[in-house]
Design a protein around this motif. Structure first.
Motif, short mmCIF file in Angstrom:
data_model
loop_
_atom_site.label_atom_id
_atom_site.label_comp_id
_atom_site.label_asym_id
_atom_site.label_seq_id
_atom_site.Cartn_x
_atom_site.Cartn_y
_atom_site.Cartn_z
N SER A 168 0.84 -1.19 0.00
CA SER A 168 0.00 0.00 0.00
C SER A 168 0.89 1.25 0.00
O SER A 168 2.05 1.20 0.43
N PRO A 169 0.37 2.38 -0.47
CA PRO A 169 1.17 3.63 -0.45
C PRO A 169 1.63 4.00 0.96
O PRO A 169 2.78 4.43 1.15
N GLN A 250 -4.11 0.34 -10.59
CA GLN A 250 -4.63 1.48 -11.36
C GLN A 250 -5.37 2.47 -10.47
O GLN A 250 -5.35 3.68 -10.74
N ARG A 251 -5.98 1.96 -9.40
CA ARG A 251 -6.69 2.86 -8.46
C ARG A 251 -5.75 3.45 -7.41
O ARG A 251 -6.16 4.29 -6.62
N GLY A 252 -4.51 2.98 -7.38
CA GLY A 252 -3.55 3.50 -6.40
C GLY A 252 -3.66 2.86 -5.03
O GLY A 252 -3.02 3.32 -4.08
N GLU A 253 -4.43 1.79 -4.91
CA GLU A 253 -4.55 1.09 -3.63
C GLU A 253 -3.31 0.25 -3.34
O GLU A 253 -2.98 -0.03 -2.19
N LEU A 254 -2.62 -0.16 -4.42
CA LEU A 254 -1.33 -0.83 -4.33
C LEU A 254 -0.34 -0.08 -5.21
O LEU A 254 -0.73 0.53 -6.21
N GLY A 307 4.62 2.83 -17.84
CA GLY A 307 4.38 4.23 -17.51
C GLY A 307 4.90 4.61 -16.13
O GLY A 307 5.23 5.78 -15.90
N LEU A 308 5.00 3.62 -15.24
CA LEU A 308 5.55 3.88 -13.91
C LEU A 308 7.07 3.84 -13.89
O LEU A 308 7.68 4.17 -12.87
#
Length: 328
Positions: A168-169, A250-254, A307-308
């Protein structure tokens, strides 16, 4: 049961249910005289009157009513069973077996599209770690996780696994407080071990020349779906499949732990069945739909990771640990 005249009993039940010999004859597709003859035979066999006649109607006697209550239930059950068998025979069924995490996280969200395109088919999905014994089980095909190469079967690669450390972030931010160096950060991490992954932590650490003294796994799961969920909740660092958790990324949850390490890239999911099963048009149709969906998904995953700033390192069978990981 050998002493009971089944045909006469069937005719009796029809007359008692419909109220007249004529209606029963029409239902049974015989003449009224044939029905009357069978009623006489049954009454002679039982030695009692089953009907009495009142103004052109047949009224059940007490004995007749007792027999009717039993026979109508029995014949109704038989008719229902026959209808169910006929519907089952006429129904179009497609049965597949899939590894649990792939079934839940990848196939499950997509299968509605195939069902919409093929509304006349019933689809049964058996999510299990066991491979199908095609000689004895009525399964059309497997979607297997592994290295491929199952002899005697048609084996087509569906999609690659793209494996890298994920968390997670917030958890990544906590690791970055320890050090700016990802190699030091990982030594402070709680490692989540997906025990049936083909590419696990010990292999990943060795390939990246990272040594952790007294390596332990605070969390060990036999399902990738559990490892991914724990990582998403901030429970630790999971070495797992982007193929199975692309929406969360894609949702930024991981987030990837670090783009300094290559994404491990290898063929991992396979369409497997005996060659003869492709004689069923629906199997070929599903295989074509599956491949198209998988190609689109994999292309999206590669584009997102690129892209990352991630790079990819292809691996092949000999470099992976073959531990018969049937349950992922």
């Amino acid at each position: 049961m050998r002493d009971i005249n089944i045909r006469a009993t069937e005719y009796f039940e029809s007359v008692a249910r419909l109220g007249t010999v004529t209606k029963a004859a029409q239902e049974l597709g015989v003449s009224p005289s044939a029905v009357s003859q069978q009623l006489r035979i049954l009454e002679e066999q039982f030695g009692v009157k089953l009907f009495r006649r009142e103004k052109r109607r047949l009224i059940l006697t007490l004995d007749g009513d007792r027999l009717f209550q039993t026979t109508t239930q029995a014949f109704s059950a038989i008719r229902n069973a026959r209808g169910a068998i006929s519907r089952q025979r006429d129904t179009r069924n497609l049965t597949l077996r899939v590894s649990p995490s792939f079934g839940v996280r990848w196939l499950g969200p997509k299968i509605a599209n195939f069902a919409t395109e093929n509304p006349d088919w019933n689809i049964r999905i058996d999510a299990t770690p066991d491979f199908t014994a095609f000689d004895t089980e009525a399964v059309d095909f497997d979607l297997r996780y592994g290295l491929g190469g199952w002899t005697g079967l048609t084996v087509n690669n569906v999609i690659h696994d793209l494996v890298l450390p994920l968390c997670s972030p917030d958890y990544l931010a906590s690791l970055q407080e320890h050090s700016d160096d990802p190699r030091e950060q990982i030594k402070a991490a709680r490692l989540i071990d997906s025990v049936k992954m083909l590419y696990r932590w010990d292999l990943w650490l060795a390939s990246n020349k990272i040594e952790i003294e007294g390596l332990t796994y605070p969390f060990r799961f036999d399902r990738s779906s559990m490892s991914i969920e724990l990582a998403k909740q901030g429970g630790g660092l999971a070495l797992d499949s982007v193929t199975l958790c692309l929406p969360e990324l894609q949702r930024g949850e991981l987030v990837p732990f670090s783009t300094n390490f290559d994404v491990i890239d290898f063929p991992a999911y396979w369409f497997v069945c005996p060659p003869r099963h492709f004689n069923r048009r629906i199997v070929s149709r599903f295989a074509s739909w599956l491949q198209s969906s998988a190609d689109e998904h994999e292309a999206g995953a590669r584009k997102f990771l690129t892209g990352l700033g991630c790079s990819f390192r292809p691996e092949s069978g000999p470099e992976l640990i073959d531990v018969k990981p049937w349950g992922i």
